[in-house]
Design a protein around this motif. Structure first.
Motif, mmCIF file in Angstrom:
data_model
loop_
_atom_site.group_PDB
_atom_site.id
_atom_site.type_symbol
_atom_site.label_atom_id
_atom_site.label_comp_id
_atom_site.label_asym_id
_atom_site.label_seq_id
_atom_site.Cartn_x
_atom_site.Cartn_y
_atom_site.Cartn_z
ATOM 1 N N TRP A 120 0.834 -1.213 0.000
ATOM 2 C CA TRP A 120 0.000 0.000 0.000
ATOM 3 C C TRP A 120 0.864 1.257 0.000
ATOM 4 C CZ3 TRP A 120 -2.373 2.153 5.043
ATOM 5 C CH2 TRP A 120 -3.276 3.192 4.763
ATOM 6 N N PHE A 121 1.900 1.279 0.832
ATOM 7 C CA PHE A 121 2.757 2.465 0.946
ATOM 8 C C PHE A 121 3.468 2.792 -0.357
ATOM 9 C CE2 PHE A 121 3.548 1.681 5.785
ATOM 10 C CZ PHE A 121 2.237 2.003 6.048
ATOM 11 N N ARG A 122 3.759 1.769 -1.145
ATOM 12 C CA ARG A 122 4.517 1.987 -2.377
ATOM 13 C C ARG A 122 3.635 2.373 -3.556
ATOM 14 N NH1 ARG A 122 7.773 -2.001 0.175
ATOM 15 N NH2 ARG A 122 6.431 -3.702 -0.534
ATOM 16 N N ARG A 123 2.340 2.415 -3.350
ATOM 17 C CA ARG A 123 1.444 2.819 -4.429
ATOM 18 C C ARG A 123 1.485 4.335 -4.625
ATOM 19 N NH1 ARG A 123 -2.049 -0.345 -6.777
ATOM 20 N NH2 ARG A 123 -3.218 1.524 -7.361
ATOM 21 N N GLU A 124 1.339 4.769 -5.859
ATOM 22 C CA GLU A 124 1.319 6.202 -6.139
ATOM 23 C C GLU A 124 0.085 6.871 -5.534
ATOM 24 O OE1 GLU A 124 1.717 6.975 -10.269
ATOM 25 O OE2 GLU A 124 3.737 6.129 -10.430
ATOM 26 N N ASP A 125 -0.992 6.110 -5.381
ATOM 27 C CA ASP A 125 -2.222 6.684 -4.832
ATOM 28 C C ASP A 125 -2.385 6.377 -3.342
ATOM 29 O OD1 ASP A 125 -2.656 4.000 -5.135
ATOM 30 O OD2 ASP A 125 -4.559 4.172 -6.201
ATOM 31 N N PHE A 126 -1.290 6.111 -2.649
ATOM 32 C CA PHE A 126 -1.331 5.913 -1.196
ATOM 33 C C PHE A 126 -1.957 7.142 -0.544
ATOM 34 C CE2 PHE A 126 1.184 6.907 2.736
ATOM 35 C CZ PHE A 126 0.490 6.050 3.576
ATOM 36 N N GLU A 127 -3.003 6.911 0.275
ATOM 37 C CA GLU A 127 -3.788 8.024 0.802
ATOM 38 C C GLU A 127 -3.837 8.081 2.328
ATOM 39 O OE1 GLU A 127 -4.760 4.980 0.537
ATOM 40 O OE2 GLU A 127 -6.714 4.950 -0.437
ATOM 41 N N ALA A 128 -2.995 7.297 3.015
ATOM 42 C CA ALA A 128 -2.904 7.319 4.473
ATOM 43 C C ALA A 128 -4.186 6.811 5.128
ATOM 44 C CB ALA A 128 -2.530 8.705 4.992
ATOM 45 N N CYS A 129 -4.279 6.966 6.430
ATOM 46 C CA CYS A 129 -5.401 6.413 7.198
ATOM 47 C C CYS A 129 -6.474 7.475 7.407
ATOM 48 C CB CYS A 129 -4.914 5.889 8.551
ATOM 49 S SG CYS A 129 -6.245 5.295 9.614
ATOM 50 N N GLY B 209 1.968 4.477 13.358
ATOM 51 C CA GLY B 209 3.248 5.158 13.178
ATOM 52 C C GLY B 209 3.848 4.899 11.811
ATOM 53 N N SER B 210 3.705 3.676 11.317
ATOM 54 C CA SER B 210 4.265 3.369 9.994
ATOM 55 C C SER B 210 3.512 4.116 8.894
ATOM 56 C CB SER B 210 4.230 1.858 9.737
ATOM 57 O OG SER B 210 2.905 1.374 9.624
ATOM 58 N N VAL B 211 2.200 4.312 9.086
ATOM 59 C CA VAL B 211 1.427 5.077 8.102
ATOM 60 C C VAL B 211 1.928 6.519 8.046
ATOM 61 C CG1 VAL B 211 -0.847 6.005 7.539
ATOM 62 C CG2 VAL B 211 -0.635 3.633 8.296
ATOM 63 N N ILE B 212 2.117 7.118 9.209
ATOM 64 C CA ILE B 212 2.613 8.500 9.246
ATOM 65 C C ILE B 212 4.002 8.589 8.633
ATOM 66 C CG2 ILE B 212 3.235 10.431 10.747
ATOM 67 C CD1 ILE B 212 0.227 9.813 10.561
ATOM 68 N N GLN B 213 4.848 7.606 8.947
ATOM 69 C CA GLN B 213 6.199 7.585 8.379
ATOM 70 C C GLN B 213 6.141 7.476 6.858
ATOM 71 O OE1 GLN B 213 8.726 7.949 10.453
ATOM 72 N NE2 GLN B 213 10.566 6.962 9.649
ATOM 73 N N ALA B 214 5.204 6.679 6.362
ATOM 74 C CA ALA B 214 5.061 6.530 4.912
ATOM 75 C C ALA B 214 4.590 7.828 4.274
ATOM 76 C CB ALA B 214 4.091 5.401 4.599
ATOM 77 N N VAL B 215 3.712 8.560 4.966
ATOM 78 C CA VAL B 215 3.270 9.864 4.456
ATOM 79 C C VAL B 215 4.464 10.794 4.298
ATOM 80 C CG1 VAL B 215 1.913 11.927 4.986
ATOM 81 C CG2 VAL B 215 0.932 9.672 5.386
ATOM 82 N N GLU B 216 5.436 10.661 5.188
ATOM 83 C CA GLU B 216 6.643 11.490 5.120
ATOM 84 C C GLU B 216 7.555 11.085 3.974
ATOM 85 O OE1 GLU B 216 8.571 11.248 8.909
ATOM 86 O OE2 GLU B 216 6.840 12.015 10.008
ATOM 87 N N GLY B 217 7.260 9.945 3.338
ATOM 88 C CA GLY B 217 8.047 9.522 2.192
ATOM 89 C C GLY B 217 8.904 8.291 2.411
ATOM 90 N N ASP B 218 8.810 7.689 3.596
ATOM 91 C CA ASP B 218 9.603 6.492 3.900
ATOM 92 C C ASP B 218 8.870 5.267 3.364
ATOM 93 O OD1 ASP B 218 11.148 4.473 4.896
ATOM 94 O OD2 ASP B 218 10.968 5.039 7.006
ATOM 95 N N ARG C 144 10.270 -1.572 8.540
ATOM 96 C CA ARG C 144 10.824 -1.216 9.853
ATOM 97 C C ARG C 144 9.835 -1.589 10.966
ATOM 98 N NH1 ARG C 144 14.776 2.025 7.579
ATOM 99 N NH2 ARG C 144 14.045 3.377 5.893
ATOM 100 N N ALA C 145 8.553 -1.292 10.730
ATOM 101 C CA ALA C 145 7.535 -1.619 11.728
ATOM 102 C C ALA C 145 7.414 -3.134 11.897
ATOM 103 C CB ALA C 145 6.195 -1.025 11.318
ATOM 104 N N ARG C 146 7.559 -3.873 10.823
ATOM 105 C CA ARG C 146 7.479 -5.332 10.894
ATOM 106 C C ARG C 146 8.586 -5.893 11.769
ATOM 107 N NH1 ARG C 146 8.421 -10.428 8.852
ATOM 108 N NH2 ARG C 146 6.629 -11.524 7.901
ATOM 109 N N GLN C 147 9.772 -5.350 11.629
ATOM 110 C CA GLN C 147 10.893 -5.811 12.461
ATOM 111 C C GLN C 147 10.600 -5.596 13.941
ATOM 112 O OE1 GLN C 147 14.283 -3.669 10.960
ATOM 113 N NE2 GLN C 147 14.315 -4.778 9.016
ATOM 114 N N MET C 148 10.015 -4.448 14.269
ATOM 115 C CA MET C 148 9.658 -4.171 15.656
ATOM 116 C C MET C 148 8.509 -5.067 16.115
ATOM 117 S SD MET C 148 10.102 -0.027 16.028
ATOM 118 C CE MET C 148 9.453 0.438 14.420
ATOM 119 N N ALA C 149 7.622 -5.412 15.187
ATOM 120 C CA ALA C 149 6.509 -6.294 15.523
ATOM 121 C C ALA C 149 7.009 -7.696 15.875
ATOM 122 C CB ALA C 149 5.514 -6.357 14.371
#
Length: 205
Positions: A112-121, A176-185, A191-196
């Motif tokens: 989802w994060f890598r899609r051009e139309d990613f629209e966050a939560c 947190g990962s959604v917000i990070q993705a909005v920032e462009g990460d 990263r969130a999966r590793q912490m999970a």
């Protein structure tokens, strides 16, 4: 999930509009979904919704007496299309065990994060836009709590200890990962999966 499949899956407004006047509610909801999910609530006006839906003003207000009533309908649709069908059901499909299913949430997020139309939560967006005391903010909080409940149920299936605490912690990683993705990460989900993985270990008996 095919990375090319849209998350959330919802009929495009143009496609729904072709179904004719009998489906004016569907047209309004399709347009509302597209606009609210990408731009939030405050930036979208009723006149734009009416114009894009191709319905008369009287028709619009007959189905949705206020903009807020349409936002409530959008949030409900978002829960079904995005939370249940797009994220949780797909994570269930990808994982063969409850623990794998919990981690698969972030694999789905990664696509989802890598899609051009990613629209966050949208739930977080509406909650922050309207505030937690506003009825729409409260509804968004309730939908986020519903997501947490689904995570807790899978955690219980996995036999994790303190599943409610686990679910609250995993939701921090999810949001947190959604917000990070909005920032462009674009690697935020990884990263969130590793912490999970650590979090699951911490809650394993």
């Amino acid at each position: 999930m095919n990375p090319e499949a849209k998350v959330p899956a919802f009929p495009e407004a143009a496609a729904v509009a072709e179904s004719g006047p009998a489906h004016s509610v569907d047209r309004i909801l399709a347009v509302a979904y597209e606009l609210f999910s990408t731009r939030g609530v405050r930036d979208v006006g009723v006149n734009e919704l009416i114009e894009r839906s191709g319905v008369a003003k009287a028709t619009f207000y007959r189905h949705f007496p206020s903009k807020d009533s349409l936002v409530f309908a959008f949030l409900e649709q978002r829960d079904k299309q995005w939370t249940m069908d797009g994220i949780l059901s797909e994570a269930r499909r990808r994982g063969s065990t409850p623990q794998e299913q919990l981690l698969a949430i972030f694999d789905v997020f990664g696509d989802w994060f890598r899609r051009e139309d990613f629209e966050a939560c949208s739930f977080v967006r509406v909650m922050l836009e309207m505030g937690p005391a506003h009825p729409l903010g409260k509804a968004s909080i309730d939908y986020l709590a519903k997501i947490r409940g689904h995570v807790q149920a899978v955690a219980e299936e996995a036999g994790l200890v303190r599943p409610e605490e686990f679910a609250r912690s995993l939701l921090i990683l999810m949001k947190g990962s959604v917000i990070q993705a909005v920032e462009g990460d674009t690697l935020a989900a990884d990263r969130a999966r590793q912490m999970a993985v650590w979090l699951i270990g911490h809650h394993s008996g």
